[in-house]
Scaffold this active site. Structure first.
Site, short mmCIF file in Angstrom:
data_model
loop_
_atom_site.label_atom_id
_atom_site.label_comp_id
_atom_site.label_asym_id
_atom_site.label_seq_id
_atom_site.Cartn_x
_atom_site.Cartn_y
_atom_site.Cartn_z
N GLY A 33 0.82 -1.20 0.00
CA GLY A 33 0.00 0.00 0.00
C GLY A 33 0.86 1.25 0.00
O GLY A 33 1.99 1.25 -0.50
N SER A 34 0.34 2.31 0.57
CA SER A 34 1.01 3.60 0.52
C SER A 34 2.20 3.65 1.47
O SER A 34 2.25 2.96 2.49
CB SER A 34 0.04 4.73 0.89
OG SER A 34 -0.29 4.68 2.27
N THR A 35 3.17 4.51 1.13
CA THR A 35 4.33 4.69 1.98
C THR A 35 3.93 5.25 3.34
O THR A 35 4.50 4.85 4.37
CB THR A 35 5.34 5.63 1.29
OG1 THR A 35 5.76 5.03 0.06
CG2 THR A 35 6.55 5.89 2.17
N GLU A 36 2.95 6.15 3.37
CA GLU A 36 2.51 6.75 4.63
C GLU A 36 2.00 5.69 5.60
O GLU A 36 2.38 5.67 6.78
CB GLU A 36 1.43 7.80 4.37
CG GLU A 36 1.89 9.04 3.61
CD GLU A 36 2.13 8.80 2.13
OE1 GLU A 36 2.82 9.63 1.50
OE2 GLU A 36 1.63 7.77 1.60
N GLY A 38 2.60 2.47 5.44
CA GLY A 38 3.71 1.57 5.74
C GLY A 38 4.55 2.08 6.90
O GLY A 38 4.98 1.31 7.78
N GLU A 55 5.73 -3.50 0.83
CA GLU A 55 5.80 -3.18 -0.60
C GLU A 55 4.96 -1.94 -0.80
O GLU A 55 3.73 -1.99 -0.79
CB GLU A 55 5.28 -4.36 -1.43
CG GLU A 55 5.69 -4.28 -2.89
CD GLU A 55 4.57 -3.88 -3.81
OE1 GLU A 55 4.42 -2.65 -4.04
OE2 GLU A 55 3.85 -4.76 -4.27
#
Length: 275
Positions: A33-36, A38, A55
């Site tokens: 999903g999104s970096t935020e 994560g 990922e």
């Protein structure tokens, strides 16, 4: 025919995911999903001893040299960014083109993109389906407007859009600089940013000038150049004269803010083992 309890699917929004991630009986978390989000998961698991693989987002570069098969490259570029409406972490959202062939490639790209059909994703004749939410559509519109405001040249397909639902026409920006938001932020939509380069060293520098590092594509007729470039790319997967082709026996994953750990192959299994 898996035994009961081996696979459990629990639909829900962020709160449901948080409950699963933080549950004391969960020993391993794999998140895509999104970096935020994560980063939030990584912070919540710090010190718990749970294993984690992430990922996350990407801003993949497709690099096209002057000796590349242009028609083949155009198909790879289109598949790389417009597949699944651009809702792909490894989408080829940046196109780096050798300056000497930029005009020719852009002309071919515009012609090909103009044939894409936007509509019902359940219709087998549809090439580009719906954006996943009103919120995501608003983000795409915000970033494309930022691209125009910062001086990039916008080309949008004149294809008809359905009256109902969240849709966005395939869009290509040229004359993009590395400082622009559309070249740095993950748009997660059917929007391509085109930059140019003159030398292989410049192509590597521009491709690696990103906080992400999930994937990349190299288009050239020279095998030695592919190997030279691949060794210098900060990306978990580097495709040669293709894009978005996967082998389940090969590991897939990213560097930097694209996450850590691998999926697929032996490396993907090791994160689930304690040996």
């Amino acid at each position: 025919d898996l035994p009961p309890g081996v696979v459990n699917i629990i639909p829900g929004a962020g709160q449901v995911g948080a409950e699963l991630v933080n549950h004391p009986m969960v020993d391993k978390v794999a998140f895509t999903g999104s970096t935020e989000v994560g980063k939030l998961i990584q912070g919540s698991l710090a010190g718990t001893g749970k294993k984690l693989t992430l990922e996350l987002g990407g801003k993949a570069a497709n690099i096209v040299f002057e000796d590349a098969p242009l028609d083949q490259a155009v198909e790879g570029i289109v598949n790389g960014i417009f597949f699944n409406q651009g809702h792909v972490c490894c989408a080829g959202s940046r196109l780096l083109v050798a300056e000497s062939i930029a005009d020719e490639l852009l002309e071919k790209l515009h012609t090909r993109v103009s044939t894409l059909r936007v509509g019902d994703p359940l219709d087998k004749n549809t090439d580009v389906g719906a954006i996943n939410s009103a919120e995501q559509l608003a983000k795409i519109k915000e970033l494309t407007q930022a691209g125009e405001d910062e001086g990039a040249e916008r080309w949008t397909s004149a294809c008809p859009l359905p009256d109902k639902g969240f849709f966005f026409a395939p869009t290509v920006f040229s004359n993009v600089s590395q400082a622009m938001r559309i070249a740095r932020e993950e748009i997660f939509g059917p929007v391509l940013s085109v930059l140019t380069f003159r030398t292989p060293d410049e192509a590597v520098a521009k491709a690696n000038n990103t906080p992400y590092g999930l994937s990349a594509g190299i288009w050239t007729d020279k095998g030695s150049r592919i190997l030279w470039m691949a060794n210098r790319m900060r990306a978990g997967v580097v495709w040669a004269n293709t894009f978005n082709r996967f082998d389940p026996t090969a590991p897939f994953g990213g560097y930097q803010e694209s996450g850590f750990g691998r999926e697929g192959g032996r490396a993907g299994l090791e994160a689930y083992l304690d040996v």
